[in-house]
Design a protein around this motif. Structure first.
Motif, PDB file in Angstrom:
ATOM      1  N   MET A   1      24.448  32.538  39.685  1.00 41.89           N
ATOM      2  CA  MET A   1      25.409  32.552  38.701  1.00 41.89           C
ATOM      3  C   MET A   1      26.477  33.685  38.828  1.00 41.89           C
ATOM      4  O   MET A   1      26.042  34.743  38.707  1.00 41.89           O
ATOM      5  N   PRO A   2      27.788  33.299  39.100  1.00 42.18           N
ATOM      6  CA  PRO A   2      28.660  34.328  39.136  1.00 42.18           C
ATOM      7  C   PRO A   2      28.796  35.236  37.894  1.00 42.18           C
ATOM      8  O   PRO A   2      28.495  34.871  36.730  1.00 42.18           O
ATOM      9  N   SER A   3      28.959  36.473  38.014  1.00 41.68           N
ATOM     10  CA  SER A   3      28.951  37.740  37.013  1.00 41.68           C
ATOM     11  C   SER A   3      30.378  37.280  36.097  1.00 41.68           C
ATOM     12  O   SER A   3      31.389  36.944  36.735  1.00 41.68           O
ATOM     13  N   PRO A   4      30.503  37.839  34.992  1.00 39.94           N
ATOM     14  CA  PRO A   4      31.615  37.898  34.212  1.00 39.94           C
ATOM     15  C   PRO A   4      32.859  38.707  34.959  1.00 39.94           C
ATOM     16  O   PRO A   4      33.742  38.174  35.007  1.00 39.94           O
ATOM     17  N   ALA A  10      38.498  35.997  39.303  1.00 37.62           N
ATOM     18  CA  ALA A  10      38.984  34.796  39.820  1.00 37.62           C
ATOM     19  C   ALA A  10      40.182  34.186  38.947  1.00 37.62           C
ATOM     20  O   ALA A  10      41.158  33.791  39.404  1.00 37.62           O
ATOM     21  N   LYS A  11      39.913  34.426  37.768  1.00 36.13           N
ATOM     22  CA  LYS A  11      41.208  34.154  36.709  1.00 36.13           C
ATOM     23  C   LYS A  11      42.326  35.114  37.259  1.00 36.13           C
ATOM     24  O   LYS A  11      43.455  34.371  37.269  1.00 36.13           O
ATOM     25  N   GLN A  12      42.221  36.423  37.407  1.00 33.75           N
ATOM     26  CA  GLN A  12      43.208  37.197  37.708  1.00 33.75           C
ATOM     27  C   GLN A  12      44.010  36.693  39.060  1.00 33.75           C
ATOM     28  O   GLN A  12      45.124  36.678  38.968  1.00 33.75           O
ATOM     29  N   ALA A  13      43.094  36.282  40.161  1.00 32.60           N
ATOM     30  CA  ALA A  13      43.647  36.006  41.504  1.00 32.60           C
ATOM     31  C   ALA A  13      44.710  34.720  41.248  1.00 32.60           C
ATOM     32  O   ALA A  13      45.824  34.586  41.845  1.00 32.60           O
ATOM     33  N   LYS A  14      44.334  33.803  40.258  1.00 32.46           N
ATOM     34  CA  LYS A  14      44.997  32.588  39.917  1.00 32.46           C
ATOM     35  C   LYS A  14      46.208  33.066  39.221  1.00 32.46           C
ATOM     36  O   LYS A  14      47.115  32.040  39.347  1.00 32.46           O
ATOM     37  N   ASN A  15      46.351  33.907  38.650  1.00 34.10           N
ATOM     38  CA  ASN A  15      47.539  34.296  37.818  1.00 34.10           C
ATOM     39  C   ASN A  15      48.462  35.353  38.368  1.00 34.10           C
ATOM     40  O   ASN A  15      49.328  35.899  37.499  1.00 34.10           O
ATOM     41  N   PHE A  16      48.171  35.578  39.968  1.00 33.95           N
ATOM     42  CA  PHE A  16      49.189  36.453  40.226  1.00 33.95           C
ATOM     43  C   PHE A  16      50.441  36.085  40.121  1.00 33.95           C
ATOM     44  O   PHE A  16      50.881  34.908  40.264  1.00 33.95           O
ATOM     45  N   GLN A  17      51.714  37.168  39.962  1.00 32.74           N
ATOM     46  CA  GLN A  17      53.053  36.673  39.683  1.00 32.74           C
ATOM     47  C   GLN A  17      53.463  36.297  40.887  1.00 32.74           C
ATOM     48  O   GLN A  17      54.819  35.285  41.012  1.00 32.74           O
ATOM     49  N   THR A  18      53.042  36.794  42.181  1.00 26.47           N
ATOM     50  CA  THR A  18      53.776  36.402  43.521  1.00 26.47           C
ATOM     51  C   THR A  18      52.491  35.874  44.309  1.00 26.47           C
ATOM     52  O   THR A  18      51.524  36.465  44.208  1.00 26.47           O
ATOM     53  N   LEU A  19      52.769  34.989  45.107  1.00 27.38           N
ATOM     54  CA  LEU A  19      51.667  34.245  46.036  1.00 27.38           C
ATOM     55  C   LEU A  19      51.399  35.455  46.799  1.00 27.38           C
ATOM     56  O   LEU A  19      52.278  35.806  47.817  1.00 27.38           O
TER      57      LEU A  19
END
Length: 85
Positions: A1-4, A10-19
């Motif tokens: 089970m992934p840690s917090p 993972a959430k931060q990576a999905k929300n990068f402003q630039t790809l």
């Protein structure tokens, strides 16, 4: 089970402003898959080049413990965040 911390990264990576660059995205993908699923047990794609590159990025981490992949993923997201946040 992934840690917090992993889930936050993972959430931060999905929300990068630039790809991020393709190579960076592939490294993230490979570490994410290794951390969440362990060693790649799927067949190597033959015709779909995008799927093949993703498969290879994951397979490069073969043998790495899932906990280690999780730690490396978190660290890499933090490194990329300084450039793409």
């Amino acid at each position: 089970m992934p840690s917090p911390a992993f889930e936050d990264a993972a959430k931060q990576a999905k929300n990068f402003q630039t790809l991020p660059e393709d190579e960076e995205l592939l490294k993230l993908y490979g570490l994410f898959k290794q951390a969440t699923l362990g060693d790649n047990q799927t067949d190597k794609p033959v015709l779909d080049m995008r799927a093949r590159y993703k498969w290879m990025a994951w397979d490069e981490n073969r043998g790495m413990p899932q906990v280690e992949a999780e730690i490396q993923y978190i660290s890499y997201v933090q490194e990329l965040a300084s450039m793409y946040q």
